[in-house]
Design an enzyme around this catalytic site. Sequence first.
Site, mmCIF file in Angstrom:
data_model
loop_
_atom_site.group_PDB
_atom_site.id
_atom_site.type_symbol
_atom_site.label_atom_id
_atom_site.label_comp_id
_atom_site.label_asym_id
_atom_site.label_seq_id
_atom_site.Cartn_x
_atom_site.Cartn_y
_atom_site.Cartn_z
ATOM 1 C CD GLU A 170 28.122 40.048 26.090
ATOM 2 O OE1 GLU A 170 29.215 40.770 25.549
ATOM 3 O OE2 GLU A 170 27.969 39.028 25.719
ATOM 4 C CD GLU A 287 24.094 35.183 23.307
ATOM 5 O OE1 GLU A 287 25.023 34.770 23.731
ATOM 6 O OE2 GLU A 287 23.416 36.446 23.055
HETATM 7 C C1 XIL Z 1 29.396 35.398 19.165
HETATM 8 C C2 XIL Z 1 29.238 34.532 17.848
HETATM 9 O O1 XIL Z 1 28.620 33.067 18.092
HETATM 10 C C3 XIL Z 1 30.395 34.482 17.017
HETATM 11 O O2 XIL Z 1 30.369 33.848 15.761
HETATM 12 C C4 XIL Z 1 31.142 35.816 16.788
HETATM 13 O O3 XIL Z 1 32.359 35.451 16.131
HETATM 14 C C5 XIL Z 1 31.238 36.633 18.031
HETATM 15 O O4 XIL Z 1 29.867 36.587 18.739
HETATM 16 N N1 XIL Z 1 27.559 37.010 23.496
HETATM 17 C C6 XIL Z 1 26.832 37.376 22.478
HETATM 18 C C7 XIL Z 1 26.795 36.856 21.125
HETATM 19 O O5 XIL Z 1 25.853 38.135 22.741
HETATM 20 O O6 XIL Z 1 26.416 37.736 20.063
HETATM 21 C C8 XIL Z 1 28.350 36.402 21.004
HETATM 22 O O7 XIL Z 1 28.078 35.509 19.614
HETATM 23 C C9 XIL Z 1 28.618 35.042 22.006
HETATM 24 C C10 XIL Z 1 28.646 36.010 23.495
#
Ligand code: XIL
Length: 386
Positions: A170, A287
Amino acid sequence: MHPTRRFAPAAAMAALLVLAPSAAATAGGKGGGPVPADSLRALAARQHLRVGTAVDAAQLGANQAYTGLVADQFSVVTPENSMKWEAVEPTRGGYDWAPADQLVQFAEQHGQEVRGHTLMWHNQLPAWLTAGAADGTISDAQLRDILHQHITDEVSHFRGRIWQWDVVNEVFANSWDTALPNGLNSGDFWIQHLGQGVIADAFRWAHQADPKALLFYNDYNITGEDGTNTKFTAVYDYVKQLRAQGVPIDGIGEQGHLDTQYGFDAQRFQNDLQAFGDLGLKVAVTEADVRTNVDNATAQVPTSQLAAFAQPYEFSEELKGCQLVPQCISFTAWGVYDGDSWIPGTFTGEGYGLLYDVNLKPKPAYFALQQDLAVGAGSAHRGDRD
Ligand code: XIL
């Protein structure tokens, strides 16, 4: 030129599900037995594709039903939080690898690969690091050495055991960020302190520590989710340059976080994944979840029937985008079930985004993916996925 989306009609899907010959049993299911022949992972294996989930270290082993699903249904796992910097180095020089080690060991015992997540990201950094960078007790030169050390230590710790690493996460601007001329986010913590050259260096450092791991750039909204292709184009041009410069980047991870209120352009999603593939990169959906408005946060009941229909559609289109792109090697959902999702805590009033409900029962989105995989397993469309 991109292929048009093409998939078997529903009748053929149903027939395939019924007639599918028993899949070659993949070892690694719960209790060490074979995985179910109609599981997502068994069906995906027949298409040389891996299907995955993010895993919550606290639930693995502690919640038996959860653990059984992780073993039976998925062939690649991502630590949801336990490989992030704040988790592995909560105090300076004080490493805690135990939760991540347990997940990697679990994966090896269950015939699963691991997506390492993530090495350079502006979020979930330890307080000692952000505070030091803010008050100047950690200079930018020192910060660069600290990042280099962190990447080297973490990748070396897991050397040979990680299939794909999300090296950089990101760093490109969204419409609400301030963008550099090339689309990088000028406000990104790492770019602000170390300049954009650190992106290439992060990949080089990771490659030195584990030359065999596939190294990914991972982000959201890079396949047109906001209705434009602005962010896609920026990432595309940038990684093309990185490749031309010989930077060891192997793949692009599209996170795939969707929301039913924004709609979804499935053709653009596929085209953008394919464009990355055509650069010689592998791609992965890393994701996936599809959130919607809920009228009961605890029970995770969607507000409208429409939302309940939209979700399996969008999940299915994301998976099919991956299936139709030969370079797409894995499709990962961001969590197993609605009782353990980041969505309700992050997006007020939204939830119901995963494949299993709060009671760990499979939802329509699960069955949609199962059908897509059953159909895909019978198709001739195979890529370089092994
Ligand atoms: C999120 C997790 O799911 C949560 O448990 C944590 O509190 C915050 O991060 N993009 C990403 C992930 O690359 O690492 C993130 O995960 C969600 C958005």
